[in-house]
Scaffold this active site. Sequence first.
Site, PDB file in Angstrom:
ATOM      1  N   GLU A   1       0.624  -1.463  -0.131  1.00 38.36           N
ATOM      2  CA  GLU A   1       0.067   0.213  -0.170  1.00 38.36           C
ATOM      3  C   GLU A   1       0.698   1.137  -0.314  1.00 38.36           C
ATOM      4  O   GLU A   1      -0.053   2.376  -0.703  1.00 38.36           O
ATOM      5  CB  GLU A   1      -1.094   0.161   1.826  1.00 38.36           C
ATOM      6  CG  GLU A   1      -2.248  -1.597   0.867  1.00 38.36           C
ATOM      7  CD  GLU A   1      -2.992  -1.254   0.056  1.00 38.36           C
ATOM      8  OE1 GLU A   1      -3.106   0.031  -0.218  1.00 38.36           O
ATOM      9  OE2 GLU A   1      -3.925  -2.102   0.397  1.00 38.36           O
TER      10      GLU A   1
ATOM     11  N   LYS B   1      -3.158   9.984   1.691  1.00 36.35           N
ATOM     12  CA  LYS B   1      -4.161   9.675   1.874  1.00 36.35           C
ATOM     13  C   LYS B   1      -4.894  10.836   2.339  1.00 36.35           C
ATOM     14  O   LYS B   1      -6.162  10.579   2.126  1.00 36.35           O
ATOM     15  CB  LYS B   1      -4.142   8.582   3.068  1.00 36.35           C
ATOM     16  CG  LYS B   1      -5.281   7.821   3.634  1.00 36.35           C
ATOM     17  CD  LYS B   1      -5.436   6.378   2.740  1.00 36.35           C
ATOM     18  CE  LYS B   1      -7.451   6.618   3.229  1.00 36.35           C
ATOM     19  NZ  LYS B   1      -7.405   4.831   3.227  1.00 36.35           N
TER      20      LYS B   1
ATOM     21  N   ARG C   1     -10.957   9.525  -4.627  1.00 35.59           N
ATOM     22  CA  ARG C   1     -10.657   8.415  -3.733  1.00 35.59           C
ATOM     23  C   ARG C   1     -10.296   7.247  -4.387  1.00 35.59           C
ATOM     24  O   ARG C   1      -9.382   5.817  -3.899  1.00 35.59           O
ATOM     25  CB  ARG C   1     -11.301   8.717  -2.856  1.00 35.59           C
ATOM     26  CG  ARG C   1     -11.011   7.606  -1.742  1.00 35.59           C
ATOM     27  CD  ARG C   1     -12.205   7.548  -0.317  1.00 35.59           C
ATOM     28  NE  ARG C   1     -11.446   6.926   0.945  1.00 35.59           N
ATOM     29  CZ  ARG C   1     -11.701   7.234   2.182  1.00 35.59           C
ATOM     30  NH1 ARG C   1     -12.690   7.699   2.401  1.00 35.59           N
ATOM     31  NH2 ARG C   1     -11.363   6.193   2.719  1.00 35.59           N
TER      32      ARG C   1
HETATM   33  P1  NAD Z   1      -4.923  -7.681   9.843  1.00 36.03           P
HETATM   34  O1  NAD Z   1      -5.230  -6.625  10.398  1.00 36.03           O
HETATM   35  O2  NAD Z   1      -5.199  -9.351   9.237  1.00 36.03           O
HETATM   36  O3  NAD Z   1      -3.107  -7.903  10.752  1.00 36.03           O
HETATM   37  C1  NAD Z   1      -1.974  -8.882   9.927  1.00 36.03           C
HETATM   38  C2  NAD Z   1      -2.122  -9.459  11.102  1.00 36.03           C
HETATM   39  O4  NAD Z   1      -0.867  -8.949  12.116  1.00 36.03           O
HETATM   40  C3  NAD Z   1      -2.705 -10.219  12.106  1.00 36.03           C
HETATM   41  O5  NAD Z   1      -2.886 -11.594  12.470  1.00 36.03           O
HETATM   42  C4  NAD Z   1      -2.629  -9.321  13.430  1.00 36.03           C
HETATM   43  O6  NAD Z   1      -3.641 -10.154  14.231  1.00 36.03           O
HETATM   44  C5  NAD Z   1      -1.552  -9.339  13.443  1.00 36.03           C
HETATM   45  N1  NAD Z   1      -0.966  -8.116  14.023  1.00 36.03           N
HETATM   46  C6  NAD Z   1      -1.385  -7.034  14.142  1.00 36.03           C
HETATM   47  N2  NAD Z   1      -0.495  -6.225  14.612  1.00 36.03           N
HETATM   48  C7  NAD Z   1       0.548  -6.442  15.534  1.00 36.03           C
HETATM   49  C8  NAD Z   1       1.622  -6.327  15.580  1.00 36.03           C
HETATM   50  N3  NAD Z   1       1.948  -4.719  15.646  1.00 36.03           N
HETATM   51  N4  NAD Z   1       3.006  -7.190  16.350  1.00 36.03           N
HETATM   52  C9  NAD Z   1       2.074  -8.272  15.751  1.00 36.03           C
HETATM   53  N5  NAD Z   1       1.161  -8.701  14.964  1.00 36.03           N
HETATM   54  C10 NAD Z   1      -0.182  -8.226  15.081  1.00 36.03           C
HETATM   55  O7  NAD Z   1      -3.735  -7.216   8.487  1.00 36.03           O
HETATM   56  P2  NAD Z   1      -4.018  -5.748   8.254  1.00 36.03           P
HETATM   57  O8  NAD Z   1      -2.655  -6.166   6.995  1.00 36.03           O
HETATM   58  O9  NAD Z   1      -3.353  -4.783   9.541  1.00 36.03           O
HETATM   59  O10 NAD Z   1      -5.424  -5.176   7.382  1.00 36.03           O
HETATM   60  C11 NAD Z   1      -6.403  -5.959   6.065  1.00 36.03           C
HETATM   61  C12 NAD Z   1      -7.119  -5.896   6.340  1.00 36.03           C
HETATM   62  O11 NAD Z   1      -7.626  -3.847   5.924  1.00 36.03           O
HETATM   63  C13 NAD Z   1      -7.939  -6.205   5.323  1.00 36.03           C
HETATM   64  O12 NAD Z   1      -9.210  -6.765   6.210  1.00 36.03           O
HETATM   65  C14 NAD Z   1      -8.595  -4.906   3.701  1.00 36.03           C
HETATM   66  O13 NAD Z   1      -9.541  -5.042   3.892  1.00 36.03           O
HETATM   67  C15 NAD Z   1      -8.495  -3.672   5.219  1.00 36.03           C
HETATM   68  N6  NAD Z   1      -8.319  -2.841   4.777  1.00 36.03           N
HETATM   69  C16 NAD Z   1      -8.745  -1.393   4.414  1.00 36.03           C
HETATM   70  C17 NAD Z   1      -8.806   0.091   4.107  1.00 36.03           C
HETATM   71  C18 NAD Z   1     -10.037   0.671   3.955  1.00 36.03           C
HETATM   72  O14 NAD Z   1      -8.991   1.743   4.302  1.00 36.03           O
HETATM   73  N7  NAD Z   1     -10.612   0.755   5.555  1.00 36.03           N
HETATM   74  C19 NAD Z   1      -7.460   0.145   3.559  1.00 36.03           C
HETATM   75  C20 NAD Z   1      -6.259  -1.271   3.562  1.00 36.03           C
HETATM   76  C21 NAD Z   1      -6.672  -1.950   3.759  1.00 36.03           C
HETATM   77  N1  GLY Z   2      -8.167   2.462   0.964  1.00 39.38           N
HETATM   78  C1  GLY Z   2      -8.264   2.328  -0.346  1.00 39.38           C
HETATM   79  C2  GLY Z   2      -9.615   3.733   1.068  1.00 39.38           C
HETATM   80  O1  GLY Z   2      -9.458   4.112   1.833  1.00 39.38           O
HETATM   81  O2  GLY Z   2     -10.224   4.484   0.190  1.00 39.38           O
END
Ligand code: NAD
Ligand code: GLY
Length: 360
Positions: free
Chosen positions: A182, A224, A238
Amino acid sequence: MRKLPVELGDRSYPIYIGSGLLSQLELFTHHIKSKQVVVVTNETIAPLYLPAVLKNLQDYRVETVILPDGEQFKTLDFVSQIFDKLLACKFSRNATLIALGGGVIGDMGGFAAACYQRGIPFLQIPTTLLAQVDSSVGGKTGVNHPLGKNMIGAFYQPQCVIADADVLDTLDDRQLAAGLAEVIKYGLIRDAEFFGWLEHNIDALLSRDKQALAYAIERSCINKAEIVAEDETETGIRATLNLGHTFGHAIETGSGYGKYLHGEAVAIGTCQAADLSRRKGWLNDGDVERIIALFKRAGLPIVPPEQIDSDRFLELMAVDKKNVDGQIRLILLEKIGMATLPVDVARELLEMTLKIYGRG
Ligand code: NAD
Ligand code: GLY
């Protein structure tokens, strides 16, 4: 500590970025206006960081919801556990929710906050690189459905984002790389200079050089925040944040939530989008090679899974929030540092990418 604004009129809020922020009591007290607080986290993060957060909340009535860890639990059923707790504890409409975790917890906690009694304040404490540079900023909240990723949700802005870079120390290398997908996205869609910086500094980021990481987080959040301030509800610019995501979401849904990390699927999807941008005559071969090389150096996958063939991709891509009247629309690249708005793509061209790119 750096404090960046997300300018959204009376819903504006700060992003705090720095070291040791989890123990800065005043960051919490400043943004919590109620006595009742619920902290939502998961079973991996709770033993690591919940005690530090709770230390700041000794003067509040605090409840915790500890969810199972994984994208496969990002569902309405598990969000209901948050509602169950809030209702069982008779929490009021001014109660504050704290989402402590990665993007999964941030999206679920934010969605619960958006819905409980039609909206309660919430704080984002992102603990993954991906969450610090993207998901915690901008108010997209929600859950997955078996038929489509992030298909149920709401735009709902937090009171603040507290991004403590120290928590990345416990993040494993695979998750760090997923976050870099990202980060690279911002360079590709609107910040060519940052893309060049990333090409020079990717090794420093992978070796967790603190200065390099702090710079990448800050520059990503600036990008962002500017986009969100201009187009909060994704009526235009966006959508460019979705570069590679239509392919990527198809990979996540098609291979079963949790098999590919979100950032990994986005990396593959962005390479597919780059390939298609070249077929459209926008990128040249050298651009595409630079893009693929950077994802590869970041330790990210760059080819789609064999089991998702072109027909299956098309079926999965038909469920996407950018589609209009059933027509698949994609974010592509006019050049490195400049993304298109969603464009209709000729089916034959899209099929060429799906059939040829990365298919050996
Ligand atoms: P996640 O939340 O699953 O975290 C990844 C892993 O790391 C998990 O196993 C978690 O328990 C672990 N973890 C988290 N913090 C940690 C730390 N400090 N130390 C050790 N382990 C840790 O995954 P992610 O990559 O953070 O997020 C992916 C999600 O975000 C997806 O569902 C995606 O759709 C969403 N997303 C949302 C937006 C938005 O704008 N809302 C943008 C991008 C992605
Ligand atoms: N990650 C996509 C958005 O925030 O729009």
